[in-house]
Design a protein around this motif. Structure first.
Motif, mmCIF file in Angstrom:
data_model
loop_
_atom_site.group_PDB
_atom_site.id
_atom_site.type_symbol
_atom_site.label_atom_id
_atom_site.label_comp_id
_atom_site.label_asym_id
_atom_site.label_seq_id
_atom_site.Cartn_x
_atom_site.Cartn_y
_atom_site.Cartn_z
ATOM 1 N N VAL A 1 -9.415 16.504 50.519
ATOM 2 C CA VAL A 1 -10.702 15.888 50.209
ATOM 3 C C VAL A 1 -11.089 14.893 51.287
ATOM 4 N N ASP A 2 -12.320 15.059 51.784
ATOM 5 C CA ASP A 2 -12.945 14.081 52.666
ATOM 6 C C ASP A 2 -13.970 13.348 51.815
ATOM 7 N N PHE A 3 -13.792 12.037 51.657
ATOM 8 C CA PHE A 3 -14.708 11.215 50.866
ATOM 9 C C PHE A 3 -15.656 10.540 51.832
ATOM 10 N N CYS A 4 -16.904 10.935 51.783
ATOM 11 C CA CYS A 4 -17.911 10.440 52.728
ATOM 12 C C CYS A 4 -18.591 9.221 52.113
ATOM 13 N N THR A 5 -17.972 8.066 52.305
ATOM 14 C CA THR A 5 -18.393 6.829 51.635
ATOM 15 C C THR A 5 -19.858 6.499 51.869
ATOM 16 N N ASP A 6 -20.344 6.656 53.110
ATOM 17 C CA ASP A 6 -21.737 6.291 53.374
ATOM 18 C C ASP A 6 -22.721 7.273 52.748
ATOM 19 N N ALA A 7 -22.253 8.436 52.319
ATOM 20 C CA ALA A 7 -23.108 9.404 51.617
ATOM 21 C C ALA A 7 -22.824 9.369 50.113
ATOM 22 N N THR A 8 -22.374 8.188 49.638
ATOM 23 C CA THR A 8 -22.297 7.951 48.191
ATOM 24 C C THR A 8 -23.140 6.721 47.889
ATOM 25 N N HIS A 9 -23.532 6.613 46.635
ATOM 26 C CA HIS A 9 -24.416 5.523 46.237
ATOM 27 C C HIS A 9 -23.991 5.007 44.872
ATOM 28 N N THR A 10 -24.147 3.715 44.671
ATOM 29 C CA THR A 10 -23.907 3.140 43.351
ATOM 30 C C THR A 10 -24.799 1.927 43.154
ATOM 31 N N PHE A 11 -24.595 1.250 42.059
ATOM 32 C CA PHE A 11 -25.435 0.128 41.676
ATOM 33 C C PHE A 11 -24.556 -1.076 41.349
ATOM 34 N N ASP A 12 -25.136 -2.259 41.411
ATOM 35 C CA ASP A 12 -24.422 -3.472 41.013
ATOM 36 C C ASP A 12 -23.965 -3.343 39.567
ATOM 37 N N MET A 13 -22.855 -4.019 39.250
ATOM 38 C CA MET A 13 -22.337 -4.029 37.889
ATOM 39 C C MET A 13 -21.945 -5.459 37.524
ATOM 40 N N THR A 14 -21.510 -5.637 36.306
ATOM 41 C CA THR A 14 -21.003 -6.923 35.843
ATOM 42 C C THR A 14 -19.565 -6.710 35.383
ATOM 43 N N THR A 15 -18.648 -7.572 35.823
ATOM 44 C CA THR A 15 -17.245 -7.450 35.432
ATOM 45 C C THR A 15 -17.080 -7.842 33.957
ATOM 46 N N PRO A 16 -15.930 -7.527 33.356
ATOM 47 C CA PRO A 16 -15.730 -7.898 31.949
ATOM 48 C C PRO A 16 -15.873 -9.393 31.674
ATOM 49 N N ASP A 17 -15.593 -10.235 32.678
ATOM 50 C CA ASP A 17 -15.734 -11.686 32.453
ATOM 51 C C ASP A 17 -17.159 -12.186 32.710
ATOM 52 N N GLY A 18 -18.072 -11.256 33.019
ATOM 53 C CA GLY A 18 -19.466 -11.626 33.211
ATOM 54 C C GLY A 18 -19.861 -11.903 34.650
ATOM 55 N N SER A 19 -18.907 -11.799 35.568
ATOM 56 C CA SER A 19 -19.207 -12.047 36.980
ATOM 57 C C SER A 19 -19.936 -10.845 37.584
ATOM 58 N N PRO A 20 -20.822 -11.111 38.542
ATOM 59 C CA PRO A 20 -21.500 -9.994 39.200
ATOM 60 C C PRO A 20 -20.544 -9.258 40.142
ATOM 61 N N LEU A 21 -20.733 -7.968 40.253
ATOM 62 C CA LEU A 21 -19.963 -7.133 41.174
ATOM 63 C C LEU A 21 -20.969 -6.289 41.947
ATOM 64 N N SER A 22 -21.069 -6.534 43.242
ATOM 65 C CA SER A 22 -22.099 -5.867 44.044
ATOM 66 C C SER A 22 -21.738 -4.405 44.300
ATOM 67 N N ALA A 23 -22.764 -3.621 44.550
ATOM 68 C CA ALA A 23 -22.563 -2.213 44.897
ATOM 69 C C ALA A 23 -21.683 -2.094 46.139
ATOM 70 N N ALA A 24 -21.870 -2.977 47.117
ATOM 71 C CA ALA A 24 -21.057 -2.950 48.338
ATOM 72 C C ALA A 24 -19.582 -3.188 48.009
ATOM 73 N N ASP A 25 -19.296 -4.137 47.097
ATOM 74 C CA ASP A 25 -17.908 -4.392 46.702
ATOM 75 C C ASP A 25 -17.320 -3.213 45.937
ATOM 76 N N ILE A 26 -18.121 -2.569 45.120
ATOM 77 C CA ILE A 26 -17.652 -1.390 44.384
ATOM 78 C C ILE A 26 -17.296 -0.274 45.359
ATOM 79 N N LYS A 27 -18.159 -0.040 46.353
ATOM 80 C CA LYS A 27 -17.886 0.996 47.354
ATOM 81 C C LYS A 27 -16.620 0.672 48.141
#
Length: 188
Positions: free
Chosen positions: A135-161
């Motif tokens: 498997v070749d995972f093409c990170t720049d050709a994937t997309h996601t959205f910001d989320m919130t961690t279970p403790d309520g902290s923001p988690l950016s799409a960039a950090d998720i990637k």
């Protein structure tokens, strides 16, 4: 020679109808996704379209066929898929017949791209690796959205990637840019 295949996962209008959706990173993602598709088409690499269908079968659910949103994302380059699969789980290999198609077509290397990086793209990558595909995972050709961690902290799409890339690297996949994925497929 290792035969490759590009999997375009869940690049569909459904996401634009979710409350977490944002267009912030969409142009950069679509440019990478479209370049990957164009490069694969130019090399004669089959391109598979996977669409997610889930939840109640009512027009108000953007992941139901009845919504008319389970269609290619506006801005995605038009291409003729070698095959199209509808999935109902996170992995594109569960209950879709994709695994049968890949095996019957002699595919040994998968190039993974699409939406969402940490959900369907990562899950399909892990599953495919466990089943024996390269498997070749093409990170720049994937997309996601910001989320919130279970403790309520923001988690950016960039950090998720970044997190997804970290856990997949050299265990489940080779991380690739669009150019690297195309070069690896050509060299195979």
């Amino acid at each position: 020679m290792m035969k490759s295949c590009l999997i375009v996962i869940d690049v569909q209008e459904s996401f634009r109808h979710r409350p977490y959706s944002t267009e912030r990173d969409m142009p950069v993602y679509l440019a990478a996704q479209n370049a990957l598709i164009a490069g694969c088409v130019a090399q004669g690499i089959p391109v598979i379209r996977v669409l997610h269908v889930d939840g109640p079968t009512v027009a108000s659910n953007p992941f139901a066929l009845e919504s008319d949103h389970v269609v290619p994302l506006q801005g995605l380059t038009d291409f003729t898929p070698a095959a199209t699969f509808h999935k109902h789980r996170h992995s594109a290999l569960v209950g879709t017949g994709l695994d049968v198609w890949l095996t019957s077509n002699g595919i040994q290397r998968l190039i993974i791209s699409g939406i969402r990086t940490e959900q369907c793209c990562e899950t399909t990558t892990r599953h495919a690796s466990d089943l024996g595909w390269t498997v070749d995972f093409c990170t720049d050709a994937t997309h996601t959205f910001d989320m919130t961690t279970p403790d309520g902290s923001p988690l950016s799409a960039a950090d998720i990637k970044s997190r997804t890339a970290t856990v997949l690297k050299d265990r489940f996949a080779t991380l690739c840019t669009v150019a690297q994925a195309l070069q690896r497929a050509k060299a195979a």
